[in-house]
Write an enzyme that holds these catalytic residues in place. Structure first.
Site, mmCIF file in Angstrom:
data_model
loop_
_atom_site.group_PDB
_atom_site.id
_atom_site.type_symbol
_atom_site.label_atom_id
_atom_site.label_comp_id
_atom_site.label_asym_id
_atom_site.label_seq_id
_atom_site.Cartn_x
_atom_site.Cartn_y
_atom_site.Cartn_z
ATOM 1 N N CYS A 154 3.414 -4.873 6.587
ATOM 2 C CA CYS A 154 3.005 -4.547 5.228
ATOM 3 C C CYS A 154 4.149 -3.894 4.454
ATOM 4 C CB CYS A 154 1.785 -3.631 5.250
ATOM 5 S SG CYS A 154 0.297 -4.463 5.865
ATOM 6 N N HIS A 179 0.828 -1.210 0.000
ATOM 7 C CA HIS A 179 0.000 0.000 0.000
ATOM 8 C C HIS A 179 0.860 1.257 0.000
ATOM 9 C CE1 HIS A 179 0.658 0.808 4.351
ATOM 10 N NE2 HIS A 179 0.518 -0.497 4.534
#
Length: 200
Positions: A176, A160
């Site tokens: 992440c 992301h």
């Protein structure tokens, strides 16, 4: 001349996908009018990765098919395999050692300007977080998110954007893979749902 040092440097360059040492900038991200508006008012410093962590087209010999995403966790790079021995290389922020994901996955779904709901595990690690953050440049998920699945199971790991571009090239996330917002928009436009992701 220290030939051992020269050999180590050359080996490091080859492992990072920079065989030729000649870079060509990747095409500019195809941002929407909404992207441009939101990023024009971003509430964080306008920091851009430079040097190796800037987006480049690089030599990248691999047996992976074009369209595969390969994340080189130790070197903090994400490669989008283009074929013909080339890839687009992006600098990324990766997870802290104990939190990092390794293995193979697929892009199970995609989202533009996603919201963020921190997991209970993240709340335990970081005190004072809100229970929900709406979409926008203030959101830690940034401009785009690619949700990683194994089979039909959401791994809870994502590729992301970020509202902390100054940390590109470091290992500080909760697992992440974070990208510059302009870079994650570029990647998002290239990657369909179902694409293979390999995290080294």
């Amino acid at each position: 001349m220290n030939w051992r040092l020269v050999g180590a440097l050359l080996a490091g360059l080859m492992l990072s996908g920079c065989v030729s040492g000649t870079y060509a900038p990747a095409p500019e991200a195809a941002m929407t009018a909404r992207d441009r508006q939101l990023l024009a008012n971003k509430p964080y410093p306008n920091v851009k990765p430079s040097g190796d962590f800037a987006r480049h087209v690089v030599e990248y010999p691999t047996t992976k098919k074009p369209g595969t995403i390969v994340i080189d966790t130790p070197n903090k790079f994400l490669y989008y395999v283009e074929g013909g021995g080339k890839a687009i290389r992006y600098g990324v922020t990766v997870g802290e050692e104990s939190l990092a994901f390794r293995g193979q996955a697929k892009v199970g779904r995609k989202a533009e300007w996603p919201s963020w709901t921190p997991t209970p595990e993240i709340h335990q690690r970081i005190a004072g977080l809100p229970s929900y953050v709406g979409p926008g440049p203030h959101n830690p998920m940034g401009a785009r998110a690619l949700y990683l699945y194994q089979g039909n199971q959401d791994t809870l790991f994502r590729i992301h954007g970020t509202n902390q571009p100054e940390y590109i090239g470091q290992a500080i996330s909760s697992g992440c893979i974070r990208m510059l917002n302009e870079d994650v928009i570029d990647l998002y436009n290239r990657v369909p749902t179902g694409s293979e992701v390999v995290v080294l």
